[in-house]
Design a protein around this motif. Sequence first.
Motif: not given
Length: 197
Positions: A81, A85, A98, A88-93
């Motif tokens: 990891e 992803y 990050h 967009r890691y952790g659902g954010t840009r």
Amino acid sequence: MTKMILASSNPHKLREFREILEPLGCEVVSQKDAGIDVEPEENGSTFEENSAIKARAIYKIAKCAVIADDSGLEVDALGGEPGVYSARYGGTRDDIAHNDLVIKKLEGVPDEKRTARFVCAITYIDADGNESRFLGKFEGRIGYEMRGEHGFGYDPIFMVGGISSAEMTPEEKNAVSHRGKALRLLADYINRTNSED
Ligand code: IMP
């Protein structure tokens, strides 16, 4: 001049590709300037697959030479990891979020287990539809805090020989980076195929 469409409208990437490919007689135009408005879903499980998805989507429309790249960070202690992803890691840009997330997930992980690498895959499709792929890797370790003002993304926490890649000048980073290596492999390939023609 061989015209090539770069599957990106990111001006930073466009400049990097132009700097290396124009001296070889290639005119690199962005997807936007070529008037191609397509954004395929990058649902591959590897950088190679995602770069191929982007290149094929444009080739299908333009039928001329196309280049697409896909890149990201692999952290060994996190099972690879953020990988594909990364953006967009952790659902954010948000780059800072990050970096915070990676540092937090590595809490208590000792130096020798903080190994990581940036990876860049490039897919090149020539005007006849022949597809080639080039892979570049940049090895380092994840640090304990953000350092440096250059670069972008995960550069502030990516440590190489005592400094972060955000503390390298763009020239220093290009000479050793994943994208620099993949781009030089692509340039060698284009050079070779041009001289065979
Ligand atoms: P893409 O190739 O534009 O899809 O990049 C994916 C993500 O990987 C970026 O948004 C960054 O978070 C990360 N990344 C790729 N290359 C680098 C790099 O050279 N430095 C820092 N982060 C990078």
